[in-house]
Scaffold this motif. Sequence first.
Motif, short mmCIF file in Angstrom:
data_model
loop_
_atom_site.label_atom_id
_atom_site.label_comp_id
_atom_site.label_asym_id
_atom_site.label_seq_id
_atom_site.Cartn_x
_atom_site.Cartn_y
_atom_site.Cartn_z
N PRO A 156 0.77 -1.16 -0.01
CA PRO A 156 -0.19 -0.16 0.07
C PRO A 156 0.87 1.32 -0.09
CG PRO A 156 -0.84 -1.57 1.65
CD PRO A 156 0.23 -2.08 1.18
N THR A 157 1.99 1.30 0.86
CA THR A 157 2.62 2.45 0.70
C THR A 157 3.42 2.80 -0.36
OG1 THR A 157 3.12 1.96 3.31
CG2 THR A 157 4.61 3.76 2.40
N LEU A 158 4.12 1.62 -0.95
CA LEU A 158 4.68 1.77 -2.33
C LEU A 158 3.66 2.09 -3.33
CD1 LEU A 158 7.25 1.47 -4.00
CD2 LEU A 158 6.77 -0.97 -4.07
N GLY A 159 2.71 1.55 -3.30
CA GLY A 159 1.50 1.91 -4.59
C GLY A 159 1.07 3.26 -4.35
N LEU A 160 0.84 3.75 -3.28
CA LEU A 160 0.71 5.07 -2.94
C LEU A 160 1.39 6.07 -3.56
CD1 LEU A 160 -2.09 6.95 -2.52
CD2 LEU A 160 -1.48 6.94 -0.23
N THR A 161 2.74 5.74 -3.00
CA THR A 161 3.80 6.67 -3.38
C THR A 161 3.97 6.79 -4.94
OG1 THR A 161 5.05 6.04 -1.36
CG2 THR A 161 6.26 7.21 -3.09
N LEU A 162 4.04 5.61 -5.51
CA LEU A 162 3.95 5.58 -7.01
C LEU A 162 2.91 6.23 -7.75
CD1 LEU A 162 5.43 2.10 -7.71
CD2 LEU A 162 6.61 4.15 -8.10
N THR A 163 1.72 6.19 -7.49
CA THR A 163 0.68 6.78 -7.92
C THR A 163 0.63 8.11 -7.57
OG1 THR A 163 -0.63 4.66 -7.36
CG2 THR A 163 -2.15 6.73 -8.07
N THR A 164 1.23 8.73 -6.60
CA THR A 164 1.15 10.11 -6.45
C THR A 164 2.44 10.66 -7.31
OG1 THR A 164 0.58 9.56 -3.98
CG2 THR A 164 1.38 11.86 -4.36
N VAL A 165 3.51 10.14 -7.36
CA VAL A 165 4.57 10.64 -8.21
C VAL A 165 3.96 10.62 -9.61
CG1 VAL A 165 6.48 9.73 -9.55
CG2 VAL A 165 6.43 9.49 -6.81
#
Length: 421
Positions: free
Chosen positions: A312-321
């Motif tokens: 979840p953390t990696l997914g949201l970081t990438l999506t926000t990028v």
Amino acid sequence: MTAVGIDRTASRPRLGRVTNRVLLWAAFVFVHLFVGSMGFLLPNQPTGDVWLVYEPWSRAVFSGGGIVGVTHDWVYPHLALVPMLLAHVPGALVGDYTVGWAILVVIVDAVAFAVLVGRGRSRGRVTAAVFWLAAILCLGPVGMYRIDGISVPLAILGCLWLLRRPWLASVLLAAATWIKIWPAALLAAALVAVRRRSVVVAAAALVSALIFGVVVALGGADHALGFVSGQTGRGLQVEAPVSAVYLWGALFGVEGSSVYYDQGILTFQVMGAHTDVVAALMTPLLVLAVGAVVALGAVQARRGVSFLRLFPTLGLTLTTVLIVVNKVGSPQFQAWLFAVVVLGLVVDRRRWVGPGILVLVSAALTQLVYPVLYNGIVSPTLVPVAVLTLRNVALIVLLVWMAVRLVRLPAPAPALVRSTP
């Protein structure tokens, strides 16, 4: 008496679960009816993409006017045409393509919502369902009347099934990527965080090969990747965070700074000093940013961080990028944030309530920007430009927050080794 007493005690949790489901589904119906209606009532045509471009593109297939992405380049991946075609079925029943599109989105949302809510026993799932409905309400009609309204529920299903059904989850995420490219961020996060990587790769590759094969078979080999080249050649869209300097410059009358409408891609962009250079640099910068986040996630995976903490953390970081470090900044991009937050709330409510609230704030500010205050963006005035800037600041804060959280994810403690005599 004892048997009756036991039956009553046992029925209370069951009644509570039934009540939860009834209330959630009632809220689902209300939110979708309200948001769908607002699409026809709010200013600046929030339903415009549906009847201005989706309907003509799909009608051209039936009338022999060509197939977008096959007979000529297209701004979207090829599978995006499928929901545009499907919307004609409910559209024919109600006599209006735009209403038919809304019905199609509601149906896909309902499938994902049913899987998310389940039997109504999990507080995390109930919280996540409430968040999703609140997010749809905060973002408003632009989230429903865009192709993203189809990709988001598919992404939610993919996230929910990654652990137990990685093959099906990867198929859904790959299909969502071929509708709108952003779920590729979730696939990348899955490849890092999921142990059964070969399953994820195989499923995504199969979906991609099938779609690519159909396009080539129809004679569209020359246009198979047109959606990639179409994005790289774009200018700076007015809502993108990188455009803020030029937008404020246009507001204060800085020479050369202005907002204009690009007839080729049907969107408002900014013009000013060195905008061509900045636009050209944004694509490689985005690639570098995504690569850096993926590399950091890989390091955490090697340290043994669990899937439920890492993905979840990696997914949201990438999506926000993908939103922050992007020269395109359409308002519906905010819907991309919903899927991973839904999963985060399912698996760990306490840690994900804060990011969820920030996503809701960002979505609500986005609805103020478009469609409510959009005239003050394309012809810059102080309050709308300030609201847009505040929204972009919220996105940057979310990106920094998630990046720091990704760095600080704890690895499991080493197992205690017992010495035996």
